[in-house]
Design a protein around this motif. Structure first.
Motif, short mmCIF file in Angstrom:
data_model
loop_
_atom_site.label_atom_id
_atom_site.label_comp_id
_atom_site.label_asym_id
_atom_site.label_seq_id
_atom_site.Cartn_x
_atom_site.Cartn_y
_atom_site.Cartn_z
N GLU A 63 0.81 -1.30 0.11
CA GLU A 63 -0.06 0.12 0.01
C GLU A 63 0.67 1.23 -0.05
N LYS A 64 2.17 1.13 0.39
CA LYS A 64 2.77 2.39 0.49
C LYS A 64 4.19 2.03 0.72
N ILE A 65 5.26 2.85 0.12
CA ILE A 65 6.68 2.66 0.25
C ILE A 65 7.03 3.66 1.41
N ASN A 66 7.60 3.54 2.53
CA ASN A 66 7.41 4.58 3.53
C ASN A 66 9.25 4.98 3.36
N VAL A 67 9.40 6.36 3.43
CA VAL A 67 10.86 6.72 3.03
C VAL A 67 11.46 7.69 4.28
N VAL A 68 12.85 7.58 4.75
CA VAL A 68 13.25 8.60 5.74
C VAL A 68 14.53 9.00 5.33
N ASP A 69 14.82 10.01 5.29
CA ASP A 69 16.35 10.60 5.03
C ASP A 69 16.57 10.14 3.83
N SER A 70 15.80 10.06 2.71
CA SER A 70 16.23 9.62 1.06
C SER A 70 16.51 8.13 1.14
N GLN A 71 15.95 7.39 2.19
CA GLN A 71 16.18 5.91 2.46
C GLN A 71 14.68 5.41 2.38
N ALA A 72 14.41 4.45 1.62
CA ALA A 72 13.34 3.56 1.78
C ALA A 72 13.62 2.46 2.93
N ILE A 73 12.86 2.75 3.94
CA ILE A 73 12.96 1.77 5.07
C ILE A 73 12.07 1.01 5.45
N SER A 74 10.81 1.02 4.75
CA SER A 74 9.68 -0.17 4.99
C SER A 74 8.40 -0.05 3.97
N LEU A 75 7.78 -1.18 3.85
CA LEU A 75 6.53 -1.21 3.06
C LEU A 75 5.24 -1.35 4.11
N THR A 76 4.24 -0.56 3.56
CA THR A 76 3.12 -0.96 4.29
C THR A 76 2.34 -1.87 3.53
N ILE A 77 2.13 -3.10 4.24
CA ILE A 77 1.56 -4.29 3.58
C ILE A 77 0.29 -4.95 4.21
N ASN A 78 -1.02 -4.83 3.63
CA ASN A 78 -1.88 -5.26 4.24
C ASN A 78 -2.34 -4.66 5.46
N GLY A 79 -1.90 -3.04 5.61
CA GLY A 79 -2.14 -2.34 6.67
C GLY A 79 -0.91 -2.53 7.84
N ASN A 80 0.14 -3.42 7.68
CA ASN A 80 1.18 -3.59 8.43
C ASN A 80 2.33 -3.02 7.81
N GLU A 81 3.48 -2.49 8.65
CA GLU A 81 4.72 -2.06 8.31
C GLU A 81 5.72 -3.17 8.43
#
Length: 311
Positions: A63-81
């Motif tokens: 559902e989402k690619i989560n980014v911190v400081d120009s780094q992709a750190i996690s994915l939101t998958i089925n509502g969970n990170e």
């Protein structure tokens, strides 16, 4: 000779001459078929991956690619990170950027995609007949109508074809496991413009045309009454199942202005550890290019981790 080029995204007269190699490959080197169906190739690739300790997760909606400081750190998958060191997006490039990333992290905006020329979508029918169809080969191209009229409807008029061409595949002619005894497994494919209206009524209109031409070519009548299995697949399905931009089936058109380095970049320019692969980037659409795209990206990931170790 020119029909395969249609799927590259333009009329044969508008495609770079390099792509005539496709026809050379098909006629000179032959067409190969994996016994048991094309899924045997993906099953073989998956088995190799599992032996190398790859983990597969199914029914996992990203559902989402989560980014911190120009780094992709996690994915939101089925509502969970879930957290990862590196990400490769083989999903539809447009969908990945426009729906999974915040706007400030995208390589391209919506205007960029609107200007792109797409290769076709297609209307597909999967059919099971409870009778043998004589005079039908494994591969048959139906060319009663004018090639350039069909390509004009796809690329210039952007409408359903008035006099379509289509392709028929009868894999049970080669592989007896594809259908029960005295039955046939048939696949009909008609290239169409992406992004146009798609409905069951429209699909059925063209299905009747294709069946009539199939009967005329083979001399086998009453095929419609001998169908045990029938499923259609078209623009709406490509959008629903694959998030395909405008329901395209074959990626970006391989016009000169969209070839090689002029395709969407494999590297996200704003996120260090996010790369793209698949038919909307280098080297382009089709199974072999898509596999090559994965290999290119895998090599880039290796370089990334070698560089990180040296820091």
């Amino acid at each position: 000779m020119e029909f395969p080029v249609i799927f590259l995204g333009a009329a044969p007269k508008d495609i770079p001459a390099l792509y005539s190699l496709m026809n050379y490959g098909g006629y000179r080197l032959g067409t190969w078929y994996p016994m048991g169906g094309f899924s045997k190739i993906t099953e073989a690739m998956m088995s190799i991956a599992i032996r190398n300790e790859v983990q597969f997760n199914f029914d996992s909606n990203v559902e989402k690619i989560n980014v911190v400081d120009s780094q992709a750190i996690s994915l939101t998958i089925n509502g969970n990170e879930q957290y990862f060191d590196f990400m490769i997006a083989s999903s539809d490039y447009h969908h990945t950027e426009q729906h999974l990333l915040d706007e400030k992290y995208r390589n391209y905006n919506s205007d960029y995609w609107q200007k792109k020329i797409l290769a076709p979508s297609c209307l597909i029918y999967y059919l099971g007949f409870r009778k043998k169809i004589s005079n039908l080969k494994h591969h048959t191209l139906f060319f009663e109508n004018d090639l350039y009229e069909h390509t004009n409807d796809i690329y210039n008029e952007k409408k359903w074809p008035s006099k379509p061409l289509f392709y028929a595949c009868c894999s049970s002619k080669t592989d007896k496991s594809m259908a029960p005894e005295n039955c046939e497994n048939v696949f009909l494919l008609m290239p169409v413009a992406p992004g146009i209206e798609d409905s069951e009524e429209i699909r059925e209109y063209y299905f009747k045309q294709m069946i009539e031409r199939l009967e005329k070519h083979t001399g086998v009548t009453g095929l419609s009454s001998c169908i045990d299995y029938k499923r259609s697949y078209c623009i709406n399905d490509f959008q629903t199942d694959y998030n395909a931009y405008k329901g395209n089936a074959y990626g970006l058109a391989n016009t000169l202005s969209q070839t090689a380095v002029l395709k969407p970049a494999i590297r996200n320019k704003k996120i260090k550890n996010l790369l793209y692969t698949g038919q909307l980037t280098v080297p382009g659409p089709g199974v072999p290019p898509a596999i090559i795209s994965g290999k290119i990206v895998a090599n880039e990931v290796k370089k990334y981790f070698r560089y990180e170790k040296t820091l």
